[in-house]
Write a protein that holds these residues in place. Structure first.
Motif, PDB file in Angstrom:
ATOM      1  N   THR A  25      -5.822   6.579  -6.650  1.00  0.00           N
ATOM      2  CA  THR A  25      -5.868   7.044  -4.916  1.00  0.00           C
ATOM      3  C   THR A  25      -5.147   8.454  -5.228  1.00  0.00           C
ATOM      4  N   GLN A  68      -1.713   7.700   0.177  1.00  0.00           N
ATOM      5  CA  GLN A  68      -2.330   8.584  -0.538  1.00  0.00           C
ATOM      6  C   GLN A  68      -1.476  10.068  -0.434  1.00  0.00           C
ATOM      7  N   HIS A 108       0.825  -1.101   0.068  1.00  0.00           N
ATOM      8  CA  HIS A 108       0.181   0.071  -0.070  1.00  0.00           C
ATOM      9  C   HIS A 108       1.093   1.428  -0.009  1.00  0.00           C
ATOM     10  N   ALA A 143       2.130  -0.254  -7.937  1.00  0.00           N
ATOM     11  CA  ALA A 143       1.266   0.792  -8.526  1.00  0.00           C
ATOM     12  C   ALA A 143       0.974   0.868  -9.906  1.00  0.00           C
ATOM     13  N   ALA A 179       1.581   9.429  -2.730  1.00  0.00           N
ATOM     14  CA  ALA A 179       1.105   9.359  -4.017  1.00  0.00           C
ATOM     15  C   ALA A 179       0.725  10.741  -4.566  1.00  0.00           C
ATOM     16  N   ASP A 233      -3.886   2.422  -7.331  1.00  0.00           N
ATOM     17  CA  ASP A 233      -3.262   0.820  -6.586  1.00  0.00           C
ATOM     18  C   ASP A 233      -3.565  -0.025  -7.523  1.00  0.00           C
ATOM     19  N   THR A 234      -2.980  -1.437  -7.226  1.00  0.00           N
ATOM     20  CA  THR A 234      -2.922  -2.355  -8.182  1.00  0.00           C
ATOM     21  C   THR A 234      -4.385  -3.074  -8.457  1.00  0.00           C
ATOM     22  N   ASP A 235      -5.457  -2.687  -7.907  1.00  0.00           N
ATOM     23  CA  ASP A 235      -6.871  -3.023  -8.063  1.00  0.00           C
ATOM     24  C   ASP A 235      -7.341  -1.798  -9.113  1.00  0.00           C
TER      25      ASP A 235
END
Length: 397
Positions: A33, A5, A2, A85, A8, A27-29
């Motif tokens: 973010t 934020q 993670h 990411a 990021a 993110d990886t999903d």
């Protein structure tokens, strides 16, 4: 993994300063973010999710090609062989595609730097917590074991504590980052030495194994570095060697006493507890007993009068009892000085011109100043004017 934020958002804003397109961080999903287009934060981006899963850059030619996506490119951000990411640029593909590898590499560098900073910060906090626990008389053994294990700290090594403070009593405790930097660089060669920084100063658990050199040269060098960094005098006290982690707190107490004595006497330097000399006697007297002694000497005398007596007494002492020189120092006539010495004798029952009485007064003045210094540090005060009411100063002797 993670990515915070806030980190990021800092990354996308840093890249936007170089490339004049909106930058998006996922993110990886595939959830956005952070972005320089704040309205899109929190939205889902199917092209970003695909880039994360395939570990390949995914280009978007038009807004309807992927769910939630706009034209641009999306590149996986790698740490080793792991995707942590996805970074994206919004814009026409032919305009932004040349920047794909550039922003990916920039993001990987920025992520790595921020993660390194977070790791160092976490290590710093754990070490601070461990030092605080080890220097407290009462602590949670299980928490100590956990922190020591996480930091790979051997709790069975002999150590001694050094405590550092600004010499000036009213010096601010700013410059903590500077303290961390100097301490980290100076103490890095000793893998078994721990340190922490607080608003009061710093604390070091020095490795005291038999093959380790004496700590004074290291601490003197450290003091010089800190004084140059902070621009103020530094006092450092050292406690005795303790072979059991459960007893480090006693070394810390000694180190604190030593540094307090340096600050009380307004001296910068390094002082071992065993070298306190007269300070060992003064600092070891329980406060209640010291108060009782001071009150017996100055019973019924107002604080302002005691302060005035102190100035006369000190001048008389500095000049080895020479009335003329002491009077000149205070800009008084020698008869006036003699009258004031007589007043001290009358009000306290102790004559400064008598050698035995002089020792009693010197001890009372010194203890009073020392207790004032300690209580000022804790925000407490005390007056002796109304102590031991009814005590006759002559019989008190």
């Amino acid at each position: 993994m993670h990515i915070d934020q806030r980190i990021a958002q800092t990354i996308v804003e840093s890249i936007k300063g170089i490339i004049s397109h909106d930058i998006n961080f996922f993110d990886t999903d595939g959830v956005m973010t952070a972005s320089t287009d704040l309205t899109r934060i929190g939205s889902f981006h199917d092209a970003a999710r695909l880039a994360a899963r395939t570990k390949r850059t995914v280009a978007v030619d038009h807004n309807a090609q992927f769910a939630g996506a706009r034209s641009g490119v999306n590149a996986p951000v790698m740490l080793g062989d792991q995707v942590v990411a996805v970074i994206g640029i919004t814009g026409e593909r032919h305009d932004v595609e040349p920047f794909g590898n550039v922003i990916r590499r920039m993001t990987e560098i920025l992520v790595r730097e921020n993660l390194d900073q977070m790791t160092r910060f976490d290590q710093r906090m754990m070490q601070t917590n461990l030092v605080n626990l080890l220097t407290a008389e009462q602590h949670d053994p299980s928490l100590v074991e956990y922190l020591a294990s996480s930091l790979h700290v051997d709790l069975h090594r002999p150590r001694r504590v050094a405590v550092g403070r600004c010499t000036s009593k009213d010096a601010s405790s700013s410059g903590r980052d500077g303290l961390y930097t100097v301490l980290g660089e100076a103490l890095e060669p000793s893998e078994h030495t721990l340190h922490s920084v607080s608003t009061q100063g710093f604390c070091i658990l020095l490795d005291a194994a038999p093959d380790e050199p004496e700590p004074e040269p290291l601490l003197e060098s450290l003091r010089g570095l800190l004084e140059r960094e902070l621009g103020r005098g530094i006092s450092i006290g050292i406690g005795g060697v303790r072979h059991d982690a459960d007893r480090y707190w006693t070394s810390h107490r000694q180190a604190t006493t030593a540094v307090d004595w340096l600050r009380f006497t307004e001296r910068s330097g390094v002082l071992d507890y065993d070298d306190l000399g007269y300070g060992l006697l003064v600092s070891s007297m329980p406060a209640d007993e010291a108060d009782r002694f001071i009150a017996s000497v100055f019973a019924g005398v107002a604080d302002a009068d005691i302060d005035a007596y102190r100035a006369v007494f000190d001048a008389y002492t500095r000049n080895n009892g020479a009335i003329g020189r002491a009077a000149d120092e205070l800009f008084l006539h020698k008869n006036t000085l003699q009258n004031r010495l007589n007043t001290i004798a009358r009000r306290t029952g102790y004559n400064p011109r008598d050698l035995e009485d002089h020792a009693v007064l010197a001890a009372a003045f010194l203890l009073r100043d020392y207790l004032r210094f300690q209580r000022a540090s804790r925000g407490g005060t005390r007056s002796y004017a109304d102590d031991t009411p009814g005590v006759d100063v002559q019989s008190a002797r």
